[in-house]
Design a protein around this motif. Sequence first.
Motif, PDB file in Angstrom:
ATOM      1  N   ILE A 265     -30.822  23.076  16.060  1.00  0.00           N
ATOM      2  CA  ILE A 265     -30.586  21.687  15.611  1.00  0.00           C
ATOM      3  C   ILE A 265     -31.537  20.733  16.324  1.00  0.00           C
ATOM      4  CG2 ILE A 265     -28.903  19.806  15.661  1.00  0.00           C
ATOM      5  CD1 ILE A 265     -26.750  21.978  15.150  1.00  0.00           C
ATOM      6  N   LEU A 266     -31.738  20.926  17.628  1.00  0.00           N
ATOM      7  CA  LEU A 266     -32.656  20.054  18.369  1.00  0.00           C
ATOM      8  C   LEU A 266     -34.102  20.221  17.882  1.00  0.00           C
ATOM      9  CD1 LEU A 266     -31.255  20.362  22.004  1.00  0.00           C
ATOM     10  CD2 LEU A 266     -31.055  18.426  20.427  1.00  0.00           C
ATOM     11  N   LEU A 267     -34.488  21.439  17.562  1.00  0.00           N
ATOM     12  CA  LEU A 267     -35.833  21.654  17.024  1.00  0.00           C
ATOM     13  C   LEU A 267     -36.017  20.958  15.676  1.00  0.00           C
ATOM     14  CD1 LEU A 267     -36.463  25.400  17.908  1.00  0.00           C
ATOM     15  CD2 LEU A 267     -37.720  23.429  18.775  1.00  0.00           C
ATOM     16  N   ILE A 268     -35.009  21.025  14.828  1.00  0.00           N
ATOM     17  CA  ILE A 268     -35.095  20.363  13.522  1.00  0.00           C
ATOM     18  C   ILE A 268     -35.168  18.844  13.698  1.00  0.00           C
ATOM     19  CG2 ILE A 268     -33.815  19.875  11.398  1.00  0.00           C
ATOM     20  CD1 ILE A 268     -32.872  22.807  11.501  1.00  0.00           C
ATOM     21  N   ILE A 269     -34.371  18.312  14.600  1.00  0.00           N
ATOM     22  CA  ILE A 269     -34.400  16.857  14.845  1.00  0.00           C
ATOM     23  C   ILE A 269     -35.777  16.433  15.356  1.00  0.00           C
ATOM     24  CG2 ILE A 269     -33.491  15.047  16.361  1.00  0.00           C
ATOM     25  CD1 ILE A 269     -30.746  16.437  16.112  1.00  0.00           C
ATOM     26  N   PHE A 270     -36.331  17.198  16.305  1.00  0.00           N
ATOM     27  CA  PHE A 270     -37.651  16.867  16.834  1.00  0.00           C
ATOM     28  C   PHE A 270     -38.721  16.981  15.755  1.00  0.00           C
ATOM     29  CE2 PHE A 270     -41.551  18.090  19.228  1.00  0.00           C
ATOM     30  CZ  PHE A 270     -41.767  16.860  19.812  1.00  0.00           C
ATOM     31  N   CYS A 271     -38.586  17.983  14.902  1.00  0.00           N
ATOM     32  CA  CYS A 271     -39.548  18.168  13.819  1.00  0.00           C
ATOM     33  C   CYS A 271     -39.518  16.982  12.856  1.00  0.00           C
ATOM     34  CB  CYS A 271     -39.259  19.469  13.092  1.00  0.00           C
ATOM     35  SG  CYS A 271     -40.415  19.800  11.771  1.00  0.00           S
ATOM     36  N   TYR A 272     -38.317  16.558  12.463  1.00  0.00           N
ATOM     37  CA  TYR A 272     -38.219  15.409  11.563  1.00  0.00           C
ATOM     38  C   TYR A 272     -38.684  14.122  12.244  1.00  0.00           C
ATOM     39  CZ  TYR A 272     -36.152  17.714   7.588  1.00  0.00           C
ATOM     40  OH  TYR A 272     -35.955  18.505   6.500  1.00  0.00           O
ATOM     41  N   TYR A 273     -38.451  14.004  13.545  1.00  0.00           N
ATOM     42  CA  TYR A 273     -38.953  12.851  14.282  1.00  0.00           C
ATOM     43  C   TYR A 273     -40.473  12.795  14.195  1.00  0.00           C
ATOM     44  CZ  TYR A 273     -40.494  10.148  18.309  1.00  0.00           C
ATOM     45  OH  TYR A 273     -41.140   9.253  19.118  1.00  0.00           O
ATOM     46  N   ARG A 274     -41.123  13.957  14.357  1.00  0.00           N
ATOM     47  CA  ARG A 274     -42.581  14.013  14.268  1.00  0.00           C
ATOM     48  C   ARG A 274     -43.068  13.695  12.860  1.00  0.00           C
ATOM     49  NH1 ARG A 274     -45.721  17.665  14.766  1.00  0.00           N
ATOM     50  NH2 ARG A 274     -47.254  16.664  16.045  1.00  0.00           N
ATOM     51  N   ILE A 275     -42.388  14.244  11.846  1.00  0.00           N
ATOM     52  CA  ILE A 275     -42.809  14.043  10.455  1.00  0.00           C
ATOM     53  C   ILE A 275     -42.674  12.574  10.049  1.00  0.00           C
ATOM     54  CG2 ILE A 275     -42.174  14.553   8.058  1.00  0.00           C
ATOM     55  CD1 ILE A 275     -41.510  17.400   9.009  1.00  0.00           C
ATOM     56  N   LEU A 276     -41.616  11.922  10.476  1.00  0.00           N
ATOM     57  CA  LEU A 276     -41.356  10.546  10.057  1.00  0.00           C
ATOM     58  C   LEU A 276     -41.949   9.495  10.994  1.00  0.00           C
ATOM     59  CD1 LEU A 276     -37.663  10.988   8.917  1.00  0.00           C
ATOM     60  CD2 LEU A 276     -39.717  10.955   7.503  1.00  0.00           C
ATOM     61  N   SER A 277     -42.629   9.931  12.044  1.00  0.00           N
ATOM     62  CA  SER A 277     -43.197   9.006  13.017  1.00  0.00           C
ATOM     63  C   SER A 277     -44.369   8.224  12.419  1.00  0.00           C
ATOM     64  CB  SER A 277     -43.673   9.787  14.232  1.00  0.00           C
ATOM     65  OG  SER A 277     -44.347   8.933  15.121  1.00  0.00           O
ATOM     66  N   LYS A 278     -44.557   7.008  12.923  1.00  0.00           N
ATOM     67  CA  LYS A 278     -45.706   6.203  12.517  1.00  0.00           C
ATOM     68  C   LYS A 278     -46.772   6.143  13.611  1.00  0.00           C
ATOM     69  CE  LYS A 278     -43.505   3.277   9.096  1.00  0.00           C
ATOM     70  NZ  LYS A 278     -43.337   1.917   8.589  1.00  0.00           N
ATOM     71  N   ASN A 279     -46.531   6.821  14.717  1.00  0.00           N
ATOM     72  CA  ASN A 279     -47.479   6.870  15.827  1.00  0.00           C
ATOM     73  C   ASN A 279     -48.439   8.044  15.596  1.00  0.00           C
ATOM     74  OD1 ASN A 279     -48.846   6.773  18.210  1.00  0.00           O
ATOM     75  ND2 ASN A 279     -47.029   6.847  19.521  1.00  0.00           N
ATOM     76  N   HIS A 280     -49.455   7.816  14.790  1.00  0.00           N
ATOM     77  CA  HIS A 280     -50.385   8.874  14.392  1.00  0.00           C
ATOM     78  C   HIS A 280     -51.159   9.451  15.573  1.00  0.00           C
ATOM     79  CE1 HIS A 280     -50.178   8.559   9.952  1.00  0.00           C
ATOM     80  NE2 HIS A 280     -49.681   7.368  10.259  1.00  0.00           N
ATOM     81  N   SER A 281     -51.612   8.615  16.489  1.00  0.00           N
ATOM     82  CA  SER A 281     -52.443   9.109  17.586  1.00  0.00           C
ATOM     83  C   SER A 281     -51.664  10.057  18.498  1.00  0.00           C
ATOM     84  CB  SER A 281     -53.018   7.948  18.392  1.00  0.00           C
ATOM     85  OG  SER A 281     -51.970   7.175  18.949  1.00  0.00           O
ATOM     86  N   GLN A 282     -50.419   9.733  18.795  1.00  0.00           N
ATOM     87  CA  GLN A 282     -49.608  10.599  19.659  1.00  0.00           C
ATOM     88  C   GLN A 282     -49.298  11.931  18.975  1.00  0.00           C
ATOM     89  OE1 GLN A 282     -48.801  10.022  22.807  1.00  0.00           O
ATOM     90  NE2 GLN A 282     -47.768  11.991  22.973  1.00  0.00           N
ATOM     91  N   ARG A 283     -48.938  11.876  17.689  1.00  0.00           N
ATOM     92  CA  ARG A 283     -48.624  13.113  16.951  1.00  0.00           C
ATOM     93  C   ARG A 283     -49.870  13.984  16.805  1.00  0.00           C
ATOM     94  NH1 ARG A 283     -44.533  10.338  17.554  1.00  0.00           N
ATOM     95  NH2 ARG A 283     -44.827  11.391  19.525  1.00  0.00           N
ATOM     96  N   TYR A 284     -51.022  13.353  16.608  1.00  0.00           N
ATOM     97  CA  TYR A 284     -52.273  14.089  16.486  1.00  0.00           C
ATOM     98  C   TYR A 284     -52.605  14.796  17.800  1.00  0.00           C
ATOM     99  CZ  TYR A 284     -57.213  15.074  15.738  1.00  0.00           C
ATOM    100  OH  TYR A 284     -58.430  15.708  15.637  1.00  0.00           O
ATOM    101  N   SER A 285     -52.432  14.111  18.921  1.00  0.00           N
ATOM    102  CA  SER A 285     -52.729  14.730  20.218  1.00  0.00           C
ATOM    103  C   SER A 285     -51.758  15.873  20.515  1.00  0.00           C
ATOM    104  CB  SER A 285     -52.705  13.691  21.339  1.00  0.00           C
ATOM    105  OG  SER A 285     -51.410  13.160  21.489  1.00  0.00           O
ATOM    106  N   GLU A 286     -50.488  15.745  20.112  1.00  0.00           N
ATOM    107  CA  GLU A 286     -49.525  16.839  20.276  1.00  0.00           C
ATOM    108  C   GLU A 286     -49.955  18.052  19.452  1.00  0.00           C
ATOM    109  OE1 GLU A 286     -45.890  15.128  18.942  1.00  0.00           O
ATOM    110  OE2 GLU A 286     -45.559  14.003  20.799  1.00  0.00           O
TER     111      GLU A 286
END
Length: 131
Positions: free
Chosen positions: A46-67
Amino acid sequence: MREKLQQFMVGRYGTDQLSRFLLILAIIFMVVSILFHSPICNIIAILLIIFCYYRILSKNHSQRYSENMAYLKYSQKASGFFRAKKQYFTQLKNYHIYKCPSCRQKIRIPRGKGKISITCPKCRTEFIKNS
């Protein structure tokens, strides 16, 4: 409905390789949770799914790209390690692989040549081995 979903996703990061990996890992944890009745695996999934959706719906492109780039760097190292091991074991069918006694350089010798003298290409040390 489709237009509303497209409008909602405008400016969001979306999926990448790390997101896909997290979803696959969550599915694996769910299957393990079902098979072994483990609540800890269920919570992790459940925590992995929540984190995954957080990444997908995020608007912070630079942070997600670096991850994602950090994930790709480590996954390339891991796949390179396993690729090298696979290549090593496939070569063992046709070759003996010896290490030079002085410099520890790996030397590949064809099988079935009998007792031969091997000269290290790096340090020019000569030693005798069976092939």
